[in-house]
Design a protein around this motif. Structure first.
Motif, PDB file in Angstrom:
ATOM      1  N   GLN A   1       0.830  -1.200   0.000  1.00 61.56           N
ATOM      2  CA  GLN A   1       0.000   0.000   0.000  1.00 61.56           C
ATOM      3  C   GLN A   1       0.869   1.256   0.000  1.00 61.56           C
ATOM      4  N   GLU A   2       1.930   1.223   0.800  1.00 62.79           N
ATOM      5  CA  GLU A   2       2.840   2.369   0.861  1.00 62.79           C
ATOM      6  C   GLU A   2       3.548   2.579  -0.473  1.00 62.79           C
ATOM      7  N   VAL A   3       4.015   1.493  -1.078  1.00 61.28           N
ATOM      8  CA  VAL A   3       4.705   1.591  -2.365  1.00 61.28           C
ATOM      9  C   VAL A   3       3.768   2.147  -3.432  1.00 61.28           C
ATOM     10  N   VAL A   4       2.553   1.640  -3.480  1.00 62.30           N
ATOM     11  CA  VAL A   4       1.576   2.092  -4.478  1.00 62.30           C
ATOM     12  C   VAL A   4       1.311   3.583  -4.325  1.00 62.30           C
ATOM     13  N   ALA A   5       1.173   4.029  -3.062  1.00 58.81           N
ATOM     14  CA  ALA A   5       0.912   5.453  -2.810  1.00 58.81           C
ATOM     15  C   ALA A   5       2.127   6.309  -3.172  1.00 58.81           C
ATOM     16  N   GLU A   6       3.316   5.860  -2.762  1.00 56.78           N
ATOM     17  CA  GLU A   6       4.531   6.642  -3.017  1.00 56.78           C
ATOM     18  C   GLU A   6       4.858   6.731  -4.507  1.00 56.78           C
ATOM     19  N   GLN A   7       4.702   5.618  -5.209  1.00 58.96           N
ATOM     20  CA  GLN A   7       5.063   5.573  -6.628  1.00 58.96           C
ATOM     21  C   GLN A   7       3.892   5.958  -7.541  1.00 58.96           C
ATOM     22  N   LYS A   8       2.735   6.194  -6.922  1.00 57.99           N
ATOM     23  CA  LYS A   8       1.534   6.643  -7.666  1.00 57.99           C
ATOM     24  C   LYS A   8       1.122   5.665  -8.770  1.00 57.99           C
ATOM     25  N   TYR A   9       1.011   4.385  -8.390  1.00 54.06           N
ATOM     26  CA  TYR A   9       0.548   3.389  -9.348  1.00 54.06           C
ATOM     27  C   TYR A   9      -0.967   3.485  -9.496  1.00 54.06           C
ATOM     28  N   THR A  10      -1.418   3.415 -10.736  1.00 55.70           N
ATOM     29  CA  THR A  10      -2.842   3.430 -11.024  1.00 55.70           C
ATOM     30  C   THR A  10      -3.422   2.020 -10.946  1.00 55.70           C
ATOM     31  N   LEU A  11      -2.613   1.042 -11.324  1.00 54.86           N
ATOM     32  CA  LEU A  11      -3.088  -0.336 -11.412  1.00 54.86           C
ATOM     33  C   LEU A  11      -1.972  -1.286 -11.011  1.00 54.86           C
ATOM     34  N   VAL A  12      -2.330  -2.319 -10.253  1.00 55.60           N
ATOM     35  CA  VAL A  12      -1.366  -3.348  -9.856  1.00 55.60           C
ATOM     36  C   VAL A  12      -1.862  -4.685 -10.380  1.00 55.60           C
ATOM     37  N   LEU A  13      -1.032  -5.341 -11.181  1.00 55.27           N
ATOM     38  CA  LEU A  13      -1.383  -6.641 -11.750  1.00 55.27           C
ATOM     39  C   LEU A  13      -0.666  -7.763 -11.010  1.00 55.27           C
ATOM     40  N   LYS A  14      -1.286  -8.927 -10.976  1.00 54.91           N
ATOM     41  CA  LYS A  14      -0.594 -10.105 -10.485  1.00 54.91           C
ATOM     42  C   LYS A  14       0.450 -10.501 -11.520  1.00 54.91           C
ATOM     43  N   ALA A  15       1.620 -10.843 -11.050  1.00 58.29           N
ATOM     44  CA  ALA A  15       2.727 -11.145 -11.962  1.00 58.29           C
ATOM     45  C   ALA A  15       2.382 -12.273 -12.928  1.00 58.29           C
ATOM     46  N   GLU A  16       1.593 -13.260 -12.464  1.00 55.47           N
ATOM     47  CA  GLU A  16       1.296 -14.403 -13.320  1.00 55.47           C
ATOM     48  C   GLU A  16       0.350 -14.070 -14.475  1.00 55.47           C
ATOM     49  N   THR A  17      -0.276 -12.887 -14.408  1.00 55.35           N
ATOM     50  CA  THR A  17      -1.181 -12.503 -15.502  1.00 55.35           C
ATOM     51  C   THR A  17      -0.432 -11.868 -16.672  1.00 55.35           C
ATOM     52  N   ILE A  18       0.843 -11.566 -16.477  1.00 62.87           N
ATOM     53  CA  ILE A  18       1.636 -10.930 -17.534  1.00 62.87           C
ATOM     54  C   ILE A  18       2.132 -11.987 -18.516  1.00 62.87           C
ATOM     55  N   SER A  19       2.004 -11.715 -19.779  1.00 65.86           N
ATOM     56  CA  SER A  19       2.426 -12.659 -20.815  1.00 65.86           C
ATOM     57  C   SER A  19       3.918 -12.957 -20.694  1.00 65.86           C
ATOM     58  N   PRO A  20       4.308 -14.223 -20.861  1.00 61.59           N
ATOM     59  CA  PRO A  20       5.740 -14.569 -20.802  1.00 61.59           C
ATOM     60  C   PRO A  20       6.540 -13.951 -21.940  1.00 61.59           C
ATOM     61  N   TYR A  21       5.843 -13.452 -22.962  1.00 63.39           N
ATOM     62  CA  TYR A  21       6.523 -12.832 -24.102  1.00 63.39           C
ATOM     63  C   TYR A  21       6.787 -11.345 -23.875  1.00 63.39           C
ATOM     64  N   VAL A  22       6.328 -10.849 -22.736  1.00 65.36           N
ATOM     65  CA  VAL A  22       6.518  -9.433 -22.404  1.00 65.36           C
ATOM     66  C   VAL A  22       7.509  -9.328 -21.258  1.00 65.36           C
ATOM     67  N   ARG A  23       8.449  -8.395 -21.356  1.00 64.97           N
ATOM     68  CA  ARG A  23       9.403  -8.167 -20.274  1.00 64.97           C
ATOM     69  C   ARG A  23       9.077  -6.825 -19.632  1.00 64.97           C
ATOM     70  N   PRO A  24       8.314  -6.855 -18.534  1.00 62.37           N
ATOM     71  CA  PRO A  24       7.945  -5.589 -17.900  1.00 62.37           C
ATOM     72  C   PRO A  24       9.147  -4.909 -17.273  1.00 62.37           C
ATOM     73  N   ASN A  25       9.010  -3.613 -17.051  1.00 65.04           N
ATOM     74  CA  ASN A  25      10.085  -2.825 -16.443  1.00 65.04           C
ATOM     75  C   ASN A  25      10.356  -3.320 -15.026  1.00 65.04           C
ATOM     76  N   LEU A  26      11.599  -3.644 -14.742  1.00 68.80           N
ATOM     77  CA  LEU A  26      11.964  -4.142 -13.417  1.00 68.80           C
ATOM     78  C   LEU A  26      11.609  -3.134 -12.325  1.00 68.80           C
ATOM     79  N   LEU A  27      11.692  -1.846 -12.647  1.00 73.96           N
ATOM     80  CA  LEU A  27      11.419  -0.809 -11.650  1.00 73.96           C
ATOM     81  C   LEU A  27       9.950  -0.770 -11.249  1.00 73.96           C
TER      82      LEU A  27
END
Length: 203
Positions: free
Chosen positions: A132-158
């Motif tokens: 919750q603190e990270v989401v507020a500090e970094q101002k994330y609009t949406l948080v996805l479960k890692a397993e929902t991300i396609s294996p063909y996509v390399r999301p930003n590590l940050l």
């Protein structure tokens, strides 16, 4: 809190449509199991679950089986002379005990899962607060479960909230993750940057 939930698609859709079309959407991703595995002492849950399986569930099974056999023996001997209501109650109790024994595998799995949720909940509570603190500090609009991300996509590590939450909780990270984080941030340590020093006062 038995389930560790994040922003679902429906809520995300409402949020996105309520914002202006030009609003920037910042998306992070999170892996709960990976984060939980970083907690020192989390491995003891397996030992506690095994003790629960032996000391509680196995003993409950033995008791239930013995009680069923005792009731069944009494019922076979006395059912002919029982009043109708007593026979009805005895039959119902026997059926309930028999159903529990026949479906014991499913019952024991449900009980083990409930025990696991009870044991892991303190860790989840700490993790949830950090996320919750990270989401507020970094101002994330949406948080996805890692397993929902396609294996063909390399999301930003940050945008890996698992790492950010672990750092906030000062959990030990694997060296390869620390190195990758340092490379991504250009920092010498995985810790957040310190605030700028105040100018020295005049002597």
């Amino acid at each position: 809190m038995k389930k560790f939930l994040f922003v679902c698609v429906a809520i995300a859709a409402v949020t996105l449509f309520s914002n202006s079309a030009s609003a920037q959407v910042k998306i992070g991703y999170f892996d709960e199991q990976a984060a939980l595995s970083l907690f020192p002492g989390i491995a003891k849950i397996d030992t506690l679950l095994n003790s629960y399986r032996i000391d509680s569930l196995q003993e409950e099974y033995k008791y239930t089986l013995g009680d069923y056999q005792r009731r069944d023996s009494i019922f076979k001997k006395d059912s002919a002379t029982m009043p109708p209501k007593a026979r009805e109650l005895a039959t119902r109790e026997l059926l309930q005990a028999r159903y529990k024994l026949v479906n014991w595998t499913e019952y024991s799995q449900q009980m083990e899962q409930a025990k696991y949720e009870e044991l892991v909940d303190p860790y989840r509570q700490k993790l949830y607060a950090a996320v919750q603190e990270v989401v507020a500090e970094q101002k994330y609009t949406l948080v996805l479960k890692a397993e929902t991300i396609s294996p063909y996509v390399r999301p930003n590590l940050l945008d890996n909230i698992t790492i950010r939450a672990a750092m906030k909780l000062k959990l030990p990270l694997p060296k390869e993750i620390e190195d990758a984080w340092k490379a991504a941030t250009g920092s010498s340590t995985p810790a957040p940057a310190k605030p700028a020093a105040k100018p020295a006062g005049k002597g």
